[in-house]
Design an enzyme around this catalytic site. Structure first.
Site, PDB file in Angstrom:
ATOM      1  N   GLN A   7     106.159  73.993  30.130  1.00  0.00           N
ATOM      2  CA  GLN A   7     106.208  72.602  29.688  1.00  0.00           C
ATOM      3  C   GLN A   7     105.773  72.533  28.231  1.00  0.00           C
ATOM      4  O   GLN A   7     104.644  72.904  27.885  1.00  0.00           O
ATOM      5  CB  GLN A   7     105.278  71.748  30.570  1.00  0.00           C
ATOM      6  CG  GLN A   7     104.847  70.409  29.985  1.00  0.00           C
ATOM      7  CD  GLN A   7     105.977  69.423  29.857  1.00  0.00           C
ATOM      8  OE1 GLN A   7     106.667  69.426  28.855  1.00  0.00           O
ATOM      9  NE2 GLN A   7     106.156  68.592  30.861  1.00  0.00           N
TER      10      GLN A   7
ATOM     11  N   GLY B 218     102.724  51.558  42.973  1.00  0.00           N
ATOM     12  CA  GLY B 218     103.244  52.842  43.426  1.00  0.00           C
ATOM     13  C   GLY B 218     103.999  53.523  42.296  1.00  0.00           C
ATOM     14  O   GLY B 218     104.101  53.000  41.189  1.00  0.00           O
TER      15      GLY B 218
ATOM     16  N   GLN C 281     109.376  55.554  39.405  1.00  0.00           N
ATOM     17  CA  GLN C 281     110.379  56.586  39.128  1.00  0.00           C
ATOM     18  C   GLN C 281     109.862  57.932  39.640  1.00  0.00           C
ATOM     19  O   GLN C 281     108.897  58.477  39.113  1.00  0.00           O
ATOM     20  CB  GLN C 281     110.683  56.678  37.633  1.00  0.00           C
ATOM     21  CG  GLN C 281     111.800  57.659  37.325  1.00  0.00           C
ATOM     22  CD  GLN C 281     112.246  57.583  35.875  1.00  0.00           C
ATOM     23  OE1 GLN C 281     111.798  56.716  35.131  1.00  0.00           O
ATOM     24  NE2 GLN C 281     113.105  58.487  35.467  1.00  0.00           N
TER      25      GLN C 281
ATOM     26  N   GLU D  37     105.498  64.862  34.367  1.00  0.00           N
ATOM     27  CA  GLU D  37     104.095  65.300  34.383  1.00  0.00           C
ATOM     28  C   GLU D  37     103.131  64.137  34.182  1.00  0.00           C
ATOM     29  O   GLU D  37     102.065  64.100  34.801  1.00  0.00           O
ATOM     30  CB  GLU D  37     103.852  66.376  33.321  1.00  0.00           C
ATOM     31  CG  GLU D  37     102.447  66.962  33.412  1.00  0.00           C
ATOM     32  CD  GLU D  37     102.259  68.248  32.617  1.00  0.00           C
ATOM     33  OE1 GLU D  37     101.108  68.684  32.476  1.00  0.00           O
ATOM     34  OE2 GLU D  37     103.280  68.807  32.135  1.00  0.00           O
TER      35      GLU D  37
ATOM     36  N   ARG E 176     103.561  61.070  35.205  1.00  0.00           N
ATOM     37  CA  ARG E 176     103.498  60.376  36.489  1.00  0.00           C
ATOM     38  C   ARG E 176     102.659  61.154  37.502  1.00  0.00           C
ATOM     39  O   ARG E 176     101.909  60.575  38.290  1.00  0.00           O
ATOM     40  CB  ARG E 176     104.910  60.162  37.028  1.00  0.00           C
ATOM     41  CG  ARG E 176     105.620  58.936  36.477  1.00  0.00           C
ATOM     42  CD  ARG E 176     107.119  59.007  36.692  1.00  0.00           C
ATOM     43  NE  ARG E 176     107.779  59.810  35.669  1.00  0.00           N
ATOM     44  CZ  ARG E 176     108.941  60.421  35.843  1.00  0.00           C
ATOM     45  NH1 ARG E 176     109.573  60.330  36.995  1.00  0.00           N
ATOM     46  NH2 ARG E 176     109.489  61.106  34.864  1.00  0.00           N
TER      47      ARG E 176
ATOM     48  N   GLU F  62     127.941  59.689  45.132  1.00  0.00           N
ATOM     49  CA  GLU F  62     128.128  58.966  46.391  1.00  0.00           C
ATOM     50  C   GLU F  62     127.064  57.880  46.538  1.00  0.00           C
ATOM     51  O   GLU F  62     127.339  56.767  46.999  1.00  0.00           O
ATOM     52  CB  GLU F  62     128.053  59.941  47.575  1.00  0.00           C
ATOM     53  CG  GLU F  62     128.275  59.275  48.923  1.00  0.00           C
ATOM     54  CD  GLU F  62     128.226  60.266  50.085  1.00  0.00           C
ATOM     55  OE1 GLU F  62     128.097  59.818  51.231  1.00  0.00           O
ATOM     56  OE2 GLU F  62     128.306  61.486  49.829  1.00  0.00           O
TER      57      GLU F  62
ATOM     58  N   ARG G  28     127.248  53.292  46.755  1.00  0.00           N
ATOM     59  CA  ARG G  28     126.816  52.488  47.898  1.00  0.00           C
ATOM     60  C   ARG G  28     126.649  51.035  47.469  1.00  0.00           C
ATOM     61  O   ARG G  28     126.441  50.732  46.303  1.00  0.00           O
ATOM     62  CB  ARG G  28     125.480  53.018  48.439  1.00  0.00           C
ATOM     63  CG  ARG G  28     125.594  54.321  49.207  1.00  0.00           C
ATOM     64  CD  ARG G  28     124.231  54.940  49.431  1.00  0.00           C
ATOM     65  NE  ARG G  28     123.272  53.953  49.944  1.00  0.00           N
ATOM     66  CZ  ARG G  28     121.953  54.159  49.946  1.00  0.00           C
ATOM     67  NH1 ARG G  28     121.456  55.257  49.444  1.00  0.00           N
ATOM     68  NH2 ARG G  28     121.143  53.238  50.441  1.00  0.00           N
TER      69      ARG G  28
END
Length: 301
Positions: free
Chosen positions: A54, A75, A78, A96, A98, A129, A133
Site C-alpha cells: 500500500q 455503518g 462503501q 484502508e 474505512r 447484471e 436490476r
C-alpha cells in the site's frame, strides 16, 4: 439533523459460506463461488491483513476520527475490497481508511467485496447484471459503476457499451459518491431522491451539503425547490455575480396567480420565462402521445 435509519448488515448468510473448511472457495470453479463474486459479504476484521505494498502510509487522525463517528452512526456505506489468500485469510486491496475507522468505531466485522484468483470476467458479468436490476437504489448503482472502473479497469465509455447506458448517465451516478456520507445514506433509505442528490452535489462544502439535506427532509422540499435553494446558496458566496444577474432579470414577472391560471388550463406544469426586454417563451411539457393530443385539443377548443 434528521438521521437516516440504519440498514441491516449485509452478507450475513454469505459469510457463512466462507467459513466451511471442507468447501473452501478459492476460485470461480469452486462450489458456491457464484454467490461470492460481485456480492457484499460481512468479514471478520481480524481476518483481514493490510497490503504491504500500500503506497499510502500517512492517515490524518482527525479525518479518521470523523469517519469513525460517521461509521458508528451510519455503518460502512462503501464496502472495502479484499483478496482471498487462504482459508479465512484476506488481504486488503482498497479501503484502508474505512478499515482503520471501522476498528476505531469498535466494529468486529466490515462489509467487503471479495476478489478470487480468477474472477475478473465473472466479476464483470456479475456487476453488469447487478446494475441492470430494477430494485437497486442510486448509490448501489454508483458503487457498481465505481467497482467496474477500479477493479476491472473499464472506462466510462466501455461501461456505456457493457450496460447499455449513456456515458452522461453513468457520470451522473458516479458524482453521487462525492456527496456527504449521511446524504448518500439518505438516498439509499429513500429520504431524498437522486434528483435531490444531483442538485446538492453542486455544493463543494460538505457542511453546507448537510445543512441543505436537513432542510430538504424537514420541509419535504421538491427537487425544483432544492435547485433553487442551491442556487441561492451559491449566489450568497458571490454577491457581485448575483447582483449582476439581478440587473439582467426580466422587465416584468409572471406572478403565482398567472402561473396557476396557465397550469390549470393546460393541466400540467408550464414553464414561463421572460427576459430583460420583456420577451419570453412558454414551454408546455407532455408525457405521452395521448397527452400531446389532449393539449392540441385545448388549442382547438
Amino acid at each position: 439533523m434528521t438521521k437516516a435509519v440504519k440498514k441491516q448488515a449485509l452478507g450475513r448468510g454469505l459469510s457463512a459460506l466462507l467459513k466451511d473448511p471442507d468447501n473452501d472457495i478459492k476460485s470461480v470453479e469452486d462450489k458456491n463461488a457464484d454467490k461470492v463474486v460481485g456480492n457484499i459479504i460481512e468479514l471478520d476484521i481480524e481476518a483481514i491483513e493490510i497490503n504491504p505494498f500500500q503506497p499510502r502510509t500517512n492517515f490524518n487522525e482527525e479525518s479518521l476520527t470523523e469517519l469513525s463517528t460517521s461509521i458508528k452512526e451510519l455503518g460502512v456505506i462503501q464496502p472495502i475490497t479484499v483478496r482471498k489468500l487462504d482459508y479465512n485469510k484476506y488481504q486488503l486491496i482498497s479501503g484502508e481508511r474505512r478499515l482503520r475507522a471501522s476498528k476505531m468505531a469498535g466494529l468486529t466485522q466490515v462489509p467487503a467485496y471479495i476478489r478470487l484468483a480468477d474472477d475478473n470476467e465473472s466479476l464483470t458479468m456479475a456487476l453488469v447484471e447487478n446494475i441492470q436490476r430494477h430494485d437497486l437504489d442510486p448509490i448501489e448503482i454508483a458503487l457498481s459503476y465505481q467497482r467496474l472502473m477500479d477493479e476491472v479497469q473499464l472506462t466510462q465509455e466501455q461501461m456505456s457499451d457493457r450496460v447499455g447506458k449513456k456515458r452522461s448517465t453513468i457520470a451522473n451516478y458516479l458524482r453521487l459518491l462525492k456527496l456527504d456520507p449521511i446524504i448518500q445514506t439518505g438516498i439509499r433509505d429513500g429520504f431524498i431522491s437522486m434528483g435531490h442528490g444531483r442538485a446538492i452535489i453542486n455544493i463543494e462544502d460538505l457542511d453546507a451539503q448537510a445543512d441543505i439535506y436537513q432542510k430538504i427532509v424537514s420541509e419535504n422540499l421538491s427537487v425544483r425547490d432544492t435547485e433553487a435553494l442551491v442556487k441561492k446558496y451559491q449566489e450568497s458566496l458571490n454577491p457581485a455575480a448575483a447582483k449582476d444577474t439581478k440587473s439582467k432579470t426580466a422587465s416584468f414577472e409572471v406572478d403565482d396567480k398567472q402561473q396557476k391560471t396557465i397550469t390549470n388550463f393546460f393541466g400540467s406544469k408550464v414553464d414561463v420565462k421572460v427576459d430583460a426586454k420583456g420577451k419570453g417563451k412558454i414551454t408546455i411539457p407532455f408525457h405521452s402521445e395521448e397527452d400531446f393530443n389532449r393539449i392540441i385539443k385545448l388549442f382547438k377548443s
